[in-house]
Write a protein that holds these residues in place. Structure first.
Motif, short mmCIF file in Angstrom:
data_model
loop_
_atom_site.label_atom_id
_atom_site.label_comp_id
_atom_site.label_asym_id
_atom_site.label_seq_id
_atom_site.Cartn_x
_atom_site.Cartn_y
_atom_site.Cartn_z
N ASP A 122 0.86 -1.19 0.00
CA ASP A 122 0.00 0.00 0.00
C ASP A 122 0.90 1.24 0.00
OD1 ASP A 122 -1.82 2.03 0.36
OD2 ASP A 122 -2.63 1.28 2.25
N ARG A 123 1.07 1.84 -1.17
CA ARG A 123 1.94 3.01 -1.29
C ARG A 123 1.16 4.32 -1.40
NH1 ARG A 123 7.32 2.52 -2.06
NH2 ARG A 123 8.19 0.42 -2.35
N ARG A 124 -0.09 4.30 -0.99
CA ARG A 124 -0.88 5.54 -1.04
C ARG A 124 -0.19 6.65 -0.26
NH1 ARG A 124 -6.35 4.03 1.53
NH2 ARG A 124 -4.88 2.79 2.76
N GLY A 125 -0.30 7.87 -0.80
CA GLY A 125 0.29 9.02 -0.12
C GLY A 125 1.80 9.04 -0.12
N GLY A 126 2.42 8.25 -1.02
CA GLY A 126 3.89 8.21 -1.06
C GLY A 126 4.51 7.39 0.05
N PHE A 127 3.73 6.50 0.66
CA PHE A 127 4.24 5.69 1.77
C PHE A 127 5.37 4.79 1.29
CE2 PHE A 127 3.77 1.90 4.64
CZ PHE A 127 4.14 2.54 5.82
N GLU A 128 6.51 4.85 1.99
CA GLU A 128 7.72 4.14 1.55
C GLU A 128 8.27 3.19 2.59
OE1 GLU A 128 10.39 7.29 0.56
OE2 GLU A 128 9.46 7.68 -1.40
N ARG A 129 7.52 2.92 3.64
CA ARG A 129 8.06 2.10 4.72
C ARG A 129 7.23 0.84 4.94
NH1 ARG A 129 9.65 7.21 8.78
NH2 ARG A 129 11.07 8.16 7.27
N GLY A 130 6.72 0.28 3.86
CA GLY A 130 5.91 -0.91 3.95
C GLY A 130 6.70 -2.13 4.39
N GLY A 131 6.01 -3.09 4.96
CA GLY A 131 6.64 -4.33 5.39
C GLY A 131 7.23 -4.27 6.79
N TRP A 132 6.74 -3.34 7.61
CA TRP A 132 7.34 -3.13 8.93
C TRP A 132 6.94 -4.21 9.95
CZ3 TRP A 132 3.31 -2.60 12.26
CH2 TRP A 132 2.10 -2.11 11.75
N ALA A 133 5.84 -4.91 9.72
CA ALA A 133 5.38 -5.87 10.73
C ALA A 133 5.97 -7.27 10.56
CB ALA A 133 3.85 -5.96 10.71
N LEU A 134 6.18 -7.69 9.32
CA LEU A 134 6.57 -9.09 9.10
C LEU A 134 7.86 -9.49 9.82
CD1 LEU A 134 5.65 -10.00 5.41
CD2 LEU A 134 4.60 -10.76 7.54
N PRO A 135 8.90 -8.65 9.87
CA PRO A 135 10.11 -9.08 10.59
C PRO A 135 9.87 -9.31 12.09
CG PRO A 135 10.61 -7.25 9.12
CD PRO A 135 9.11 -7.36 9.18
N LEU A 136 8.77 -8.77 12.63
CA LEU A 136 8.47 -8.88 14.05
C LEU A 136 7.35 -9.87 14.33
CD1 LEU A 136 8.50 -5.04 14.69
CD2 LEU A 136 10.29 -6.64 15.41
N PHE A 137 6.78 -10.44 13.28
CA PHE A 137 5.63 -11.34 13.39
C PHE A 137 6.12 -12.72 13.78
CE2 PHE A 137 2.13 -13.87 11.32
CZ PHE A 137 1.10 -13.42 12.14
N ASP A 138 6.10 -13.03 15.08
CA ASP A 138 6.69 -14.28 15.56
C ASP A 138 5.64 -15.39 15.61
OD1 ASP A 138 5.16 -13.67 17.82
OD2 ASP A 138 6.86 -12.87 18.94
N ASP A 139 6.09 -16.57 16.03
CA ASP A 139 5.22 -17.74 16.04
C ASP A 139 4.02 -17.56 16.96
OD1 ASP A 139 6.90 -18.98 14.25
OD2 ASP A 139 7.93 -20.22 15.74
N GLU A 140 4.22 -16.89 18.09
CA GLU A 140 3.11 -16.69 19.03
C GLU A 140 2.05 -15.78 18.43
OE1 GLU A 140 4.22 -16.30 23.43
OE2 GLU A 140 6.10 -15.87 22.40
N ALA A 141 2.48 -14.72 17.79
CA ALA A 141 1.51 -13.82 17.15
C ALA A 141 0.78 -14.54 16.03
CB ALA A 141 2.22 -12.57 16.62
N GLU A 142 1.51 -15.34 15.26
CA GLU A 142 0.89 -16.09 14.17
C GLU A 142 -0.15 -17.08 14.70
OE1 GLU A 142 2.17 -18.79 10.28
OE2 GLU A 142 3.64 -18.33 11.84
N SER A 143 0.19 -17.78 15.78
CA SER A 143 -0.74 -18.74 16.36
C SER A 143 -1.98 -18.04 16.89
CB SER A 143 -0.04 -19.51 17.49
OG SER A 143 -0.95 -20.36 18.14
N PHE A 144 -1.79 -16.91 17.56
CA PHE A 144 -2.93 -16.16 18.10
C PHE A 144 -3.85 -15.70 16.97
CE2 PHE A 144 -4.90 -12.08 19.07
CZ PHE A 144 -5.63 -12.40 20.20
N LEU A 145 -3.28 -15.12 15.92
CA LEU A 145 -4.11 -14.64 14.82
C LEU A 145 -4.83 -15.79 14.12
CD1 LEU A 145 -2.44 -11.71 12.85
CD2 LEU A 145 -4.62 -11.74 14.05
N GLY A 146 -4.16 -16.92 13.99
CA GLY A 146 -4.81 -18.07 13.40
C GLY A 146 -6.05 -18.47 14.18
N GLN A 147 -5.96 -18.43 15.51
CA GLN A 147 -7.11 -18.75 16.35
C GLN A 147 -8.22 -17.72 16.18
OE1 GLN A 147 -5.61 -19.19 20.38
NE2 GLN A 147 -3.99 -20.56 19.69
#
Length: 206
Positions: A24-49
């Motif tokens: 999503d580059r709307r408004g000239g946004f250039e810092r996409g992808g900030w969450a994935l490097p921090l998305f750990d197994d616990e967060a993934e499991s919680f969201l899956g539930q």
């Protein structure tokens, strides 16, 4: 059904472009992808539930198109049988609040136009567990404005993005929230579950 919002945000409240650099580059946004490097197994499991609890999903137009072009095509979690998020999204009804979308390509999708608030109230009146909203920032703010939110799940990532669309605008209606659940993952993602409880109480002069 209760209407539940599940949103990933940075510490400074940014929700734009969390998944990938070009998401999503709307408004000239250039810092996409900030969450994935921090998305750990616990967060993934919680969201899956969370996704597995959904009886149906409600999207804004942009988030719907992002999800339809990824989860809907199998490019994320290609084997849906092994991915709880992909399985939920591809086997349960989806609704899109849009005045312009006329021919949704993702199976089991219904477009809500016209009196969207009335349509959502009808969905909420149906028996079942949860009507879930993921992403969809403009829709989320509109839902809060119209007092249609029953629960909000915030996953807050330990990063200050410094630009991009925030979950809540600089001005808007005020809402008190009751904290009903809290946890933190080993990777530093905090998970808070809130329920709106009317207007906040403000201190008065003494």
């Amino acid at each position: 059904m209760k209407l539940t919002i599940a949103t990933n945000v940075s510490v400074d409240g940014v929700m734009q472009g969390l998944g990938g650099p070009d998401e999503d580059r709307r408004g000239g946004f250039e810092r996409g992808g900030w969450a994935l490097p921090l998305f750990d197994d616990e967060a993934e499991s919680f969201l899956g539930q969370v996704y597995q609890r959904a009886d149906a999903f409600l999207f804004g137009r942009l988030t719907y198109e992002i999800f339809a072009g990824s989860w809907g095509t199998g490019s994320w979690g290609a084997n849906h049988g092994d991915n709880p998020i992909g399985t939920a999204l591809n086997t349960r009804p989806k609704y899109v609040a849009s005045s312009t979308l006329t021919d949704p390509q993702w199976a089991d999708t219904t477009v809500l136009s016209g009196d969207v608030a009335a349509a959502i109230r009808e969905l909420k009146a149906k028996p079942g567990g949860e009507l879930q909203v993921h992403g969809s920032g403009s829709l989320v703010r509109w839902l809060f404005d119209n007092q249609l939110v029953d629960e909000i799940i915030l996953l807050t990532y330990p990063v200050v993005v410094g630009q991009g669309t925030r979950l809540f605008p600089a001005t808007g209606p005020d809402t008190a929230l009751d904290l009903v659940e809290y946890r933190a993952t080993r990777g530093g993602v905090t998970i808070q579950v809130y329920r709106p409880s009317g207007r906040p109480q403000y201190a008065t002069a003494t």
